[in-house]
Enzyme design. Structure first.
Site, PDB file in Angstrom:
ATOM      1  N   GLY A 112      26.831  43.663  34.672  1.00  0.00           N
ATOM      2  CA  GLY A 112      25.551  43.476  34.975  1.00  0.00           C
ATOM      3  C   GLY A 112      24.791  44.492  36.148  1.00  0.00           C
ATOM      4  O   GLY A 112      23.915  45.135  35.820  1.00  0.00           O
ATOM      5  N   ASP A 135      36.744  38.763  35.314  1.00  0.00           N
ATOM      6  CA  ASP A 135      36.842  38.941  33.919  1.00  0.00           C
ATOM      7  C   ASP A 135      37.702  40.107  33.429  1.00  0.00           C
ATOM      8  O   ASP A 135      37.933  40.328  32.168  1.00  0.00           O
ATOM      9  CB  ASP A 135      35.432  39.027  33.346  1.00  0.00           C
ATOM     10  CG  ASP A 135      34.703  37.753  33.575  1.00  0.00           C
ATOM     11  OD1 ASP A 135      35.300  36.706  34.098  1.00  0.00           O
ATOM     12  OD2 ASP A 135      33.359  37.821  33.738  1.00  0.00           O
ATOM     13  N   TYR A 297      35.364  27.370  39.005  1.00  0.00           N
ATOM     14  CA  TYR A 297      35.315  28.593  40.025  1.00  0.00           C
ATOM     15  C   TYR A 297      36.589  28.679  40.992  1.00  0.00           C
ATOM     16  O   TYR A 297      36.488  29.497  41.980  1.00  0.00           O
ATOM     17  CB  TYR A 297      33.923  28.067  40.988  1.00  0.00           C
ATOM     18  CG  TYR A 297      32.917  28.171  40.215  1.00  0.00           C
ATOM     19  CD1 TYR A 297      32.341  29.280  39.770  1.00  0.00           C
ATOM     20  CD2 TYR A 297      32.139  26.900  39.621  1.00  0.00           C
ATOM     21  CE1 TYR A 297      31.050  29.330  39.008  1.00  0.00           C
ATOM     22  CE2 TYR A 297      31.206  26.950  38.907  1.00  0.00           C
ATOM     23  CZ  TYR A 297      30.660  28.076  38.564  1.00  0.00           C
ATOM     24  OH  TYR A 297      29.382  28.299  37.806  1.00  0.00           O
ATOM     25  N   GLN A 299      39.024  29.829  40.242  1.00  0.00           N
ATOM     26  CA  GLN A 299      39.710  30.988  39.755  1.00  0.00           C
ATOM     27  C   GLN A 299      39.019  32.226  40.467  1.00  0.00           C
ATOM     28  O   GLN A 299      39.350  33.341  40.839  1.00  0.00           O
ATOM     29  CB  GLN A 299      39.295  31.370  38.319  1.00  0.00           C
ATOM     30  CG  GLN A 299      40.142  30.614  37.497  1.00  0.00           C
ATOM     31  CD  GLN A 299      39.661  30.491  35.889  1.00  0.00           C
ATOM     32  OE1 GLN A 299      40.043  31.092  35.049  1.00  0.00           O
ATOM     33  NE2 GLN A 299      38.576  29.730  35.984  1.00  0.00           N
TER      34      GLN A 299
HETATM   35  O1  F6P Z   1      31.697  36.965  35.436  1.00  0.00           O
HETATM   36  C1  F6P Z   1      32.442  36.151  36.541  1.00  0.00           C
HETATM   37  C2  F6P Z   1      32.281  34.954  35.933  1.00  0.00           C
HETATM   38  O2  F6P Z   1      32.865  34.117  36.869  1.00  0.00           O
HETATM   39  C3  F6P Z   1      32.476  34.482  34.394  1.00  0.00           C
HETATM   40  O3  F6P Z   1      33.782  34.399  34.333  1.00  0.00           O
HETATM   41  C4  F6P Z   1      31.748  33.188  34.079  1.00  0.00           C
HETATM   42  O4  F6P Z   1      31.314  33.059  32.823  1.00  0.00           O
HETATM   43  C5  F6P Z   1      30.247  33.426  34.890  1.00  0.00           C
HETATM   44  O5  F6P Z   1      30.764  34.513  35.907  1.00  0.00           O
HETATM   45  C6  F6P Z   1      29.944  32.184  35.554  1.00  0.00           C
HETATM   46  O6  F6P Z   1      28.814  32.447  36.284  1.00  0.00           O
HETATM   47  P1  F6P Z   1      28.091  31.613  37.302  1.00  0.00           P
HETATM   48  O7  F6P Z   1      28.625  31.997  38.673  1.00  0.00           O
HETATM   49  O8  F6P Z   1      26.788  32.188  37.413  1.00  0.00           O
HETATM   50  O9  F6P Z   1      28.254  30.073  36.909  1.00  0.00           O
END
Ligand code: F6P
Length: 373
Positions: A112, A135, A297, A299
């Site tokens: 993004g 990711d 999170y 991770q």
């Molecule tokens: O892009 C990183 C990530 O952690 C993805 O693995 C996950 O789908 C997304 O962000 C979660 O996003 P948010 O922090 O907006 O919940």
């Protein structure tokens, strides 16, 4: 003349962000005598002109820190919430870029962020991006920082889940992040010895997953670990998406426990919260107790691994050489041991999924891991 460098971190937080800020800031100031200013909370801070001077003091002691000292957000310059409205704030951003006399804006983020930086480039701003995401799905780079740390965390989780799965003769499904790419589930699944790995790139059949687990039972192994990428999709999910192709919104098919789904965006199919339903289905098909652990999170948090610190420092410091030379409109990619600038237009809008002939998939199959296909 002294160059003025603006830096921001955008998108989800990730281990290695502070290491990269330190790399950029220290090299810019110590090697090239540039001045570095940070913008808080991603593109929002740039729009609101909320700055923090990234001097020696601010950059000291942050190499090992998780998160980002600048803060981050998922705000997009061209669709930013202002009060109750979504507004195009690119002009306000360009104005603040000039107000701060910036020569370049370094945007650190995932897919993004590459798009958002590209939009600013089209507005005449000098931008450089750096690939960050757990990711590992940023196109054009071998790897993005954050991935190695998340991979380590997910692997350790699988290692630990083996104990309970084994002791209780259970199936344990462990859901990793990864958005639409399977790198995390695949990597952690291979490293942690998962018996089944489900990734978005290989649509699965639930019957085949159950068959693989039952065949383990017949061999005397009454526990199984299933590594599930949050974006994993069943064959039915894929069929629904294909049928709805072209439409903006569709009705989600019945959930796995038989309840009708909510209306969701097409792109959300197969993404998130499917793992609980999948566990119930496997329990029904195999007769084995099934449990779910969603790593979420965990991770993204905490101190970066040594590999991520090195990668972030390599890219951050190499970025300052690009600034010195005035090479803009590029993402600095990790390619082998090199850091190579790649024109943003070559990578914007692309995502790097796992190739079906990737050696990790091949090795997993060779040790008997099922992908449910
Ligand atoms: O892009 C990183 C990530 O952690 C993805 O693995 C996950 O789908 C997304 O962000 C979660 O996003 P948010 O922090 O907006 O919940």
């Amino acid at each position: 003349m002294t160059k003025q460098v603006g830096v921001l971190t955008a998108g989800g937080d990730s281990p290695g962000l502070n290491a990269v800020l330190r790399g950029i800031g220290k090299a810019a100031q110590e090697q090239f005598r540039m001045e570095v200013v940070g913008f808080r909370d991603g593109f929002r801070g740039l729009m609101e002109n909320r700055t923090i001077e990234l001097n020696e003091n601010a950059l000291s002691g942050i190499l090992t820190l998780g998160g980002t000292i600048l803060g981050t957000s998922r705000d997009k310059p061209h669709r930013m919430r202002v009060g109750r409205r979504l507004m195009d704030m690119t002009d306000a951003i360009a104005e603040n870029y000039r107000k701060n006399h910036l020569d370049v804006l370094v945007c650190i983020g995932g897919g993004g962020t590459q798009k958002n930086a590209f939009r600013l480039m089209q507005k005449g701003l000098n931008v450089i991006t750096l690939p960050k995401t757990i990711d590992n799905d940023v196109a054009g780079t071998d790897v993005s920082f954050g991935f190695d740390t998340a991979l380590g965390i997910a692997t350790e989780a699988i290692d630990r889940l083996h104990s309970t799965a084994h002791s209780h003769h259970r199936i344990i499904l462990v859901e990793t992040m990864g958005h639409r790419a399977g790198w995390l589930a695949l990597g952690a699944g291979v490293a942690g010895g998962a018996d089944v790995i489900l990734i978005p790139e290989i649509p699965y059949s639930i019957e085949k997953v159950a068959k693989a687990i039952l065949s383990r039972c017949r061999g005397g192994k009454h526990s199984s670990i299933v590594a599930v990428a949050e974006g994993a999709q069943s064959l039915e999910d894929v069929a629904v998406v294909q049928k709805a192709e072209g439409k903006k919104k569709i009705k989600q098919p019945k959930t796995r426990d038989g309840k009708p789904g909510d209306e969701i965006a097409l792109s959300d199919i197969g993404h998130g919260s499917n793992t609980l339903g999948l566990a119930r289905q496997l329990e029904n098909l195999t007769g084995l107790e099934s449990r779910v652990t969603i790593l979420g999170y965990l991770q993204r948090g905490g101190t970066p691994s040594a590999n991520d610190r090195i990668l972030a420092t390599r890219l951050g410091t190499a970025c300052t050489a690009l600034i010195k030379d005035g090479t803009y409109g590029v993402m600095l990619a990790a390619r082998g041991d090199r850091a190579e600038p790649v024109p943003l237009e070559e990578i914007v809008g692309k995502i790097k999924t796992v190739p079906l002939d990737h050696s990790w998939i091949e090795s997993a199959r060779r040790v008997g891991t099922s992908f449910g296909d």
